[in-house]
Design a protein around this motif. Structure first.
Motif, short mmCIF file in Angstrom:
data_model
loop_
_atom_site.label_atom_id
_atom_site.label_comp_id
_atom_site.label_asym_id
_atom_site.label_seq_id
_atom_site.Cartn_x
_atom_site.Cartn_y
_atom_site.Cartn_z
N ALA A 604 -6.59 5.36 -6.58
CA ALA A 604 -5.42 5.49 -5.74
C ALA A 604 -5.80 5.22 -4.14
O ALA A 604 -6.92 5.68 -4.08
N PRO A 610 4.40 8.08 3.31
CA PRO A 610 5.10 7.37 2.35
C PRO A 610 6.60 7.30 2.34
O PRO A 610 7.21 8.61 2.48
N TYR A 661 3.47 -0.41 -2.12
CA TYR A 661 2.68 0.62 -3.07
C TYR A 661 3.54 0.91 -4.21
O TYR A 661 4.58 1.39 -4.34
N TYR A 663 3.61 3.24 -7.32
CA TYR A 663 3.28 4.77 -7.53
C TYR A 663 3.12 4.84 -9.25
O TYR A 663 3.98 4.82 -9.89
N TYR A 711 -0.95 5.87 -5.27
CA TYR A 711 -0.39 4.84 -4.77
C TYR A 711 -1.23 3.86 -4.88
O TYR A 711 -2.66 3.89 -4.73
N HIS A 712 -0.81 2.49 -5.29
CA HIS A 712 -1.74 1.41 -5.27
C HIS A 712 -1.03 -0.04 -4.52
O HIS A 712 0.22 -0.10 -4.74
N VAL A 747 6.95 2.50 -2.62
CA VAL A 747 6.96 3.43 -1.33
C VAL A 747 6.26 2.18 -0.27
O VAL A 747 5.71 1.28 -0.73
N GLU A 749 4.56 2.41 3.93
CA GLU A 749 4.02 3.44 4.80
C GLU A 749 4.48 3.02 6.21
O GLU A 749 4.61 1.78 6.52
#
Length: 749
Positions: A604, A610, A661, A663, A711-712, A747, A749
């Motif tokens: 991740a 986020p 992202y 999760y 997160y990815h 999410v 950022e």
């Protein structure tokens, strides 16, 4: 309360539940309005007497007498037809007792559908000779919700001979369809004999192989259903030509045969567009006197010349004499109206008729043809393009363009009858996947923004099948079945939940086998197309009950001699597994591929701040592939909670991008399932995970990835090429059930 009374009540409750479940599991399609289970059974045989004292139930009595001839022996009992004038058209009551079957209806159609219900109860025995039928004692009250329950078949792109159409009619009747919409002409071929213009079939019914045929022949190298039947070729002037047509005598006979099966045949002669089979022979029909492909469609006939109307009226006069139906379908869809611009005759017509634009020229043609239809005692049906430029109050509209969602409401507000055929649910030439059957079953003909008073204008609906890439009877049946069964239940109108329908479908597959229908087997499930594993894994194939599955582990296409699937397959190396269902006759269904690659977890990324949501971008332009999307075309950005398209007035063609992202709630192997119409691509960690790109109907692609908790980076690209869109993303973790992505999964950022 005593123990005995409690036990008695409990037993009675169980009996009621058993009867209810039995009624639900009878397998009758479409589902009757009400079913009451009685005691005993009736044995229908050669000794069963048929009593029709009033002789008004001719087609039903004839049908059951023909079925009786194939039975031998049995008990002496009777089937009695009785009349109740208070019943609505097509309604019936069916009471089966051990000594007598009573069919009550107000007319021959209601009685005929009751006989089809008896055949459904007989199951596979309905299609076998000599066997008696053992029918459960029941009382059924039934009537259809919709008066229009149709199936459309295009015989222009690829031809289907008259012998096959008889079998086609039988199958429609068995599932209580009552309309056959026969699309007889188009650019690729003219299929009905017109004595005034013999060239239309002598030449217009035949063609050289085209690009659609080439696509079919390429597919035929691995799927024999795409082979073009040799019986539809003949040598003309030393050239091998494809085609065929129906003589007027054949048409009359088929119309009569269909009427004896409760089915009205509605002919379609498509004009002013889709007329190249005629304009090639008579180029004077077009505005310019030439035959060419315009921007989107072929040159239409010119509605600004009197010679066009003379030609059309001669054709429809002969058509009206062949078809007793109250309707003729004019088509009037996908018209290349730009060919009418800057034409002296059209400018003169617009001035004389006070027409404001070329849409009103189209409307002028439709309304004038409708007046002629009325003089023949017929009513006009047209595709929903007849709204363009204004619609007459007496025309019937056939709604198909899901990207024009206001069309049904517009027609209903004007009081026009509507037949619902929206492409999203009703176009059976669309390729199938594991969602297709449920999609058809979710079709609501009185939806589409209609209020209660407007719903009265909906006559019903129909399935449409266009045959550009359907060259054979086998391929046609594969595309129709089992979707046609879901449509029959939708249009009869007494739907249950999809799970109950699916259980009934399991019973119907043996019936389809008995009818020798080349139906599509149910999908194999339990895996993605592209799978990953850490050290080892098991492939657990979820197959329909009693299905026989054969598979290979070397990537080759499975044959019936390949290993039979009996238990989960152990995976400990990178490999490709292919599996398919095989029918009792050795027929192979679709081949399903599961690629396995050994992998490790993807780490991740760290985020400082986020926030819920995804970044959304909108590109109102047509793209053929997602890698062609240009930031210079972007007109809107927004933040969405999940996979949403927050644009009120969407362009006919557009692209979208969702970025943020995903999760992962825990370490694990995540399966993603992406379904779209048209193209879509899912990227995780800046790499393509699911590639569902290109212009196509709604299909699903899937893949797995091993993600560490956290997160990815996530990106979803989508294309809408025109014609209504689908965009759905679901996922599962490990062996858990799949679910739609939601706001809690994303999410930014």
């Amino acid at each position: 309360m005593s123990i005995k009374k409690i036990s008695a009540l409990f037993g009675f409750a169980l009996l009621l539940t058993a009867k209810f479940n039995f009624a639900q599991e009878l397998g009758i399609l479409p589902q009757p309005e009400s079913v009451k289970v009685l005691q005993g059974k009736f044995v229908f045989s050669g000794n069963t007497a048929i009593v029709d004292k009033e002789s008004i139930f001719s087609i039903a009595a004839q049908e059951i007498k023909l079925l009786k001839k194939n039975r031998t022996g049995g008990l002496s009992n009777q089937l009695v037809f009785t009349r109740d004038a208070s019943l609505k058209p097509e309604a019936y009551r069916l009471k089966i007792l051990p000594e007598q079957i009573t069919i009550t209806a107000s007319n021959k159609l209601g009685a005929f559908w009751a006989v089809q219900t008896l055949k459904q109860l007989a199951g596979t025995n309905a299609f076998k000779t000599k066997n008696t039928w053992v029918l459960p004692a029941l009382e059924i009250n039934d009537q259809p919700k919709f008066s229009w329950r149709g199936v459309h078949l295009d015989v222009s792109r690829h031809f289907f001979d008259i012998d096959y159409l008889h079998r086609f009619i039988d199958r429609l009747a068995f599932y209580k369809f009552n309309k056959f919409h026969w699309h007889l002409t188009d650019d690729q071929g003219w299929r009905i004999e017109i004595k005034k213009y013999p060239e239309l079939t002598a030449k217009g019914a035949w063609r050289k192989l085209n690009n659609q045929d080439s696509a079919c022949l390429k597919l035929a190298t691995t799927n024999p259903d795409y082979r073009i039947p040799e019986k539809h070729f003949k040598m003309i002037d030393g050239e091998k030509m494809y085609g065929g047509f129906y003589t007027q005598e054949q048409v009359k006979e088929l119309v009569s045969y269909a009427a004896g099966k409760g089915i009205e045949i509605i002919p379609e002669i498509d004009m002013p567009g889709h007329m190249q089979a005629a304009t090639r022979l008579f180029p004077w029909l077009t505005s310019t006197g030439s035959v060419q492909k315009e921007k989107n469609f072929t040159d239409p006939v010119c509605p600004c010349k009197e010679t066009t109307f003379e030609f059309a009226e001669h054709i429809f006069k002969e058509v009206a004499q062949l078809f007793p139906s109250k309707y003729i379908h004019l088509g009037a869809d996908e018209v290349e109206k730009s060919s009418w611009k800057n034409i002296p005759e059209c400018e003169a017509l617009m001035k004389h008729e006070n027409l404001k634009n070329i849409d009103e020229i189209q409307s002028y043609f439709v309304k004038r043809m409708e007046k002629y239809f009325h003089s023949l005692g017929k009513e006009l049906i047209g595709w929903d393009e007849i709204l363009d430029g204004g619609i007459s109050p007496t025309a019937t509209l056939m709604y198909w363009r899901t990207w024009v969602p206001t069309a049904p409401k517009h027609a209903a507000e004007k009081g026009n009858p509507i037949i619902m055929t929206p492409g999203e649910y009703c176009y059976f030439d669309a390729q199938q996947d594991s969602h297709s059957l449920q999609k058809v079953y979710s079709f609501n003909p009185v939806g589409f923004g209609l209020n209660e008073s407007e719903q009265q204008y909906v006559l019903g609906g129909q399935a449409n099948i266009w045959t550009e890439y359907i060259p054979s009877e086998q391929r046609l049946e594969y595309m129709l079945f089992p979707r046609m069964l879901a449509m029959s239940e939708v249009l009869w109108g007494h739907q249950q939940d999809f799970k109950t329908f699916s259980r009934k479908m399991d019973r119907q597959f043996t019936v389809l086998d008995a009818m020798r229908i080349n139906y599509r087997f149910t999908d194999l499930k339990g895996f993605a197309e592209n799978n990953v594993f850490l050290k080892s894994a098991y492939l657990n194939i979820e197959a329909p009950k009693n299905a026989v599955v054969h598979y290979t582990t070397d990537g080759s296409t499975p044959k019936i001699s390949a290993p039979k699937y009996t238990k989960p397959i152990y995976i400990d190396k990178t490999q490709t597994i292919k599996a398919a269902i095989f029918g009792a006759d050795g027929r192979m269904g679709d081949v399903f591929t599961a690629n396995y690659v050994q992998t490790g977890y993807v780490d991740a990324v760290s985020l400082k701040n986020p926030k819920p949501g995804l970044n959304f971008s909108y590109y109102p332009k047509f793209y053929k592939a997602v890698n062609l999307i240009s930031e210079a075309d972007k007109t809107k950005t927004a933040t969405t909670a999940a996979i949403e398209i927050p644009v009120e007035d969407k362009a006919g063609s557009f692209a979208t991008r969702h970025q943020g992202y995903f999760y992962a709630a825990e370490d694990g192997i995540y399966s993603f399932f992406l379904r779209s119409d048209d193209g879509s691509v899912l990227k995780i960690q800046n790499k393509t995970l699911v590639d569902n790109d290109g212009m196509h109907f709604a299909i699903e692609k899937s893949a797995q990835i091993a993600l560490k908790k956290g997160y990815h980076p996530f990106e979803l690209l989508f294309l809408e090429g025109g014609g209504g869109y689908t965009l759905q993303l679901e996922y599962s973790l490990g062996a858990s059930k799949r679910k739609a992505v939601s706001a809690s999964d994303f999410v930014i950022e």
